[in-house]
Scaffold this motif. Structure first.
Motif, PDB file in Angstrom:
ATOM      1  N   LEU A  51       0.556  -1.157   0.066  1.00  0.00           N
ATOM      2  CA  LEU A  51      -0.024   0.002  -0.099  1.00  0.00           C
ATOM      3  C   LEU A  51       0.772   1.314  -0.063  1.00  0.00           C
ATOM      4  N   PHE A  52       1.927   1.339   0.796  1.00  0.00           N
ATOM      5  CA  PHE A  52       2.673   2.284   1.198  1.00  0.00           C
ATOM      6  C   PHE A  52       4.152   2.347   0.657  1.00  0.00           C
ATOM      7  N   GLY A  53       4.581   1.570   0.238  1.00  0.00           N
ATOM      8  CA  GLY A  53       5.858   1.153   0.029  1.00  0.00           C
ATOM      9  C   GLY A  53       6.356   1.539  -1.422  1.00  0.00           C
ATOM     10  N   TYR A  54       7.607   2.324  -1.722  1.00  0.00           N
ATOM     11  CA  TYR A  54       8.065   2.554  -2.865  1.00  0.00           C
ATOM     12  C   TYR A  54       8.604   1.356  -3.781  1.00  0.00           C
ATOM     13  N   GLY A  55       9.023   0.021  -3.027  1.00  0.00           N
ATOM     14  CA  GLY A  55       9.301  -0.843  -3.671  1.00  0.00           C
ATOM     15  C   GLY A  55       8.155  -1.995  -4.225  1.00  0.00           C
ATOM     16  N   ALA A  56       6.948  -1.478  -4.189  1.00  0.00           N
ATOM     17  CA  ALA A  56       5.792  -2.365  -4.521  1.00  0.00           C
ATOM     18  C   ALA A  56       5.701  -3.092  -5.803  1.00  0.00           C
ATOM     19  N   PRO A  57       6.223  -2.483  -6.891  1.00  0.00           N
ATOM     20  CA  PRO A  57       6.426  -3.358  -8.194  1.00  0.00           C
ATOM     21  C   PRO A  57       7.252  -4.440  -7.900  1.00  0.00           C
ATOM     22  N   LEU A  58       8.512  -4.215  -7.335  1.00  0.00           N
ATOM     23  CA  LEU A  58       9.501  -5.115  -7.298  1.00  0.00           C
ATOM     24  C   LEU A  58       8.992  -6.253  -6.502  1.00  0.00           C
ATOM     25  N   LEU A  59       8.578  -5.963  -5.046  1.00  0.00           N
ATOM     26  CA  LEU A  59       8.016  -6.891  -4.291  1.00  0.00           C
ATOM     27  C   LEU A  59       6.651  -7.681  -4.886  1.00  0.00           C
ATOM     28  N   CYS A  60       5.849  -7.171  -5.621  1.00  0.00           N
ATOM     29  CA  CYS A  60       4.704  -7.889  -6.285  1.00  0.00           C
ATOM     30  C   CYS A  60       5.209  -8.777  -7.263  1.00  0.00           C
ATOM     31  N   GLY A  61       6.465  -8.362  -8.294  1.00  0.00           N
ATOM     32  CA  GLY A  61       7.067  -9.231  -9.317  1.00  0.00           C
ATOM     33  C   GLY A  61       7.680 -10.393  -8.593  1.00  0.00           C
ATOM     34  N   LEU A  62       8.461 -10.324  -7.466  1.00  0.00           N
ATOM     35  CA  LEU A  62       8.802 -11.187  -6.740  1.00  0.00           C
ATOM     36  C   LEU A  62       8.043 -12.733  -6.242  1.00  0.00           C
ATOM     37  N   ILE A  63       6.841 -11.745  -5.579  1.00  0.00           N
ATOM     38  CA  ILE A  63       5.854 -12.580  -5.218  1.00  0.00           C
ATOM     39  C   ILE A  63       5.111 -13.666  -6.262  1.00  0.00           C
ATOM     40  N   GLY A  64       5.062 -13.165  -7.531  1.00  0.00           N
ATOM     41  CA  GLY A  64       4.225 -13.779  -8.648  1.00  0.00           C
ATOM     42  C   GLY A  64       5.569 -14.671  -9.515  1.00  0.00           C
ATOM     43  N   PHE A  65       6.732 -14.467  -9.015  1.00  0.00           N
ATOM     44  CA  PHE A  65       7.608 -15.328  -9.909  1.00  0.00           C
ATOM     45  C   PHE A  65       8.460 -16.275  -9.069  1.00  0.00           C
ATOM     46  N   VAL A  66       9.053 -15.663  -7.727  1.00  0.00           N
ATOM     47  CA  VAL A  66       9.820 -16.647  -7.334  1.00  0.00           C
ATOM     48  C   VAL A  66       9.676 -18.030  -6.789  1.00  0.00           C
ATOM     49  N   TYR A  67       8.134 -17.940  -5.975  1.00  0.00           N
ATOM     50  CA  TYR A  67       7.740 -19.106  -5.659  1.00  0.00           C
ATOM     51  C   TYR A  67       6.995 -20.176  -6.749  1.00  0.00           C
ATOM     52  N   PRO A  68       6.363 -19.338  -7.876  1.00  0.00           N
ATOM     53  CA  PRO A  68       6.236 -20.334  -8.714  1.00  0.00           C
ATOM     54  C   PRO A  68       7.388 -20.926  -9.719  1.00  0.00           C
ATOM     55  N   ALA A  69       8.443 -20.249  -9.643  1.00  0.00           N
ATOM     56  CA  ALA A  69       9.714 -20.698 -10.460  1.00  0.00           C
ATOM     57  C   ALA A  69      10.102 -21.955  -9.683  1.00  0.00           C
ATOM     58  N   TYR A  70      10.300 -21.830  -8.317  1.00  0.00           N
ATOM     59  CA  TYR A  70      10.817 -23.069  -7.443  1.00  0.00           C
ATOM     60  C   TYR A  70       9.821 -24.227  -7.665  1.00  0.00           C
ATOM     61  N   ALA A  71       8.416 -23.807  -7.278  1.00  0.00           N
ATOM     62  CA  ALA A  71       7.571 -25.018  -7.430  1.00  0.00           C
ATOM     63  C   ALA A  71       7.753 -25.452  -8.966  1.00  0.00           C
ATOM     64  N   SER A  72       7.938 -24.855  -9.940  1.00  0.00           N
ATOM     65  CA  SER A  72       8.050 -25.322 -11.076  1.00  0.00           C
ATOM     66  C   SER A  72       9.330 -26.407 -11.545  1.00  0.00           C
ATOM     67  N   ILE A  73      10.301 -25.939 -10.906  1.00  0.00           N
ATOM     68  CA  ILE A  73      11.758 -26.693 -11.023  1.00  0.00           C
ATOM     69  C   ILE A  73      11.357 -28.014 -10.110  1.00  0.00           C
ATOM     70  N   LYS A  74      10.838 -27.946  -9.048  1.00  0.00           N
ATOM     71  CA  LYS A  74      10.305 -29.213  -8.284  1.00  0.00           C
ATOM     72  C   LYS A  74       9.399 -30.260  -9.038  1.00  0.00           C
ATOM     73  N   ALA A  75       8.649 -29.574  -9.912  1.00  0.00           N
ATOM     74  CA  ALA A  75       7.522 -30.115 -10.658  1.00  0.00           C
ATOM     75  C   ALA A  75       8.127 -30.936 -11.935  1.00  0.00           C
ATOM     76  N   ILE A  76       9.231 -30.175 -12.526  1.00  0.00           N
ATOM     77  CA  ILE A  76      10.041 -30.785 -13.599  1.00  0.00           C
ATOM     78  C   ILE A  76      10.830 -32.014 -13.029  1.00  0.00           C
ATOM     79  N   GLU A  77      11.337 -31.970 -11.823  1.00  0.00           N
ATOM     80  CA  GLU A  77      12.213 -32.927 -11.362  1.00  0.00           C
ATOM     81  C   GLU A  77      11.294 -34.265 -10.593  1.00  0.00           C
TER      82      GLU A  77
END
Length: 203
Positions: A49-75
């Motif tokens: 709501l109030f932080g300046y890094g909201a775009p970065l944080l939102c991008g990390l939320i949408g990318f980091v865990y799904p990427a980790y879960a995708s690698i586990k799914a591949i393996e």
């Protein structure tokens, strides 16, 4: 409300990276996992709501865990999790495409990044309420099946043009390299042999 709470607690019982970190924090601090998770979500919400890094944080939320879960799914030997995360990435890519077109307008809406993060979390939610699964089967798949032949034709045409353009570009580059090499190392013309020095006259 109780159903939502039970679902939240069942989510915390799953074994993944987030729950392992929360479990370690619970052991170290003595605070229950559910309170820690609620506190983290509250802090993330306030920062969005109030932080300046909201775009970065939102991008990390949408990318980091799904990427980790995708690698586990591949393996993993199972193919169900592969389908799950492939579906997520299709929705994520389409959402990113739409967002890039409308970002200049949507950026000015209050709570835009909170809504975006909520949407991405909805898309990666496990279980029958997985947002990516719902959106894919209710919106993306019907559109794709309806226009599949036209899309395949366009992709095939563009692929053929791209190959022709790449072949033409490669030929031009090779010609230019041959010309530049000829200018740098000109062919040495065969010069006539030097005359032999006269031998001493015999007396």
């Amino acid at each position: 409300m109780d159903g939502l709470r039970q679902r939240f607690e069942r989510l915390l019982e799953r074994r993944n990276l987030a729950t392992e970190v929360l479990g370690a924090l619970e052991t170290r601090t003595g605070v229950e996992k559910r309170y820690l998770a609620a506190g983290v979500m509250l802090l993330l919400g306030l920062y969005l709501l109030f932080g300046y890094g909201a775009p970065l944080l939102c991008g990390l939320i949408g990318f980091v865990y799904p990427a980790y879960a995708s690698i586990k799914a591949i393996e993993s030997p199972s193919k169900e999790d592969d389908t799950l995360w492939l579906t997520y990435w299709v929705v994520y890519g389409l959402f990113g495409l739409l967002e890039s077109v409308s970002d200049l307008l949507l950026f000015w809406f209050p709570f835009y990044y909170v809504g975006k993060c909520a949407f991405l979390l909805f898309c990666m939610t496990p279980g029958p309420w997985n947002g990516a699964h719902i959106l894919y089967h209710r919106a993306i798949r019907p559109l794709f099946l309806k226009h599949r032949a036209a899309v395949d034709s366009v992709v095939s045409d563009l692929g053929g043009r791209a190959l022709d353009a790449a072949a033409g570009l490669t030929r031009e580059v090779l010609r230019m390299l041959a010309r530049s090499r000829a200018l740098i190392n000109p062919a040495v013309e065969a010069s006539p042999p030097l005359p032999l020095e006269p031998t001493a006259r015999q007396a």
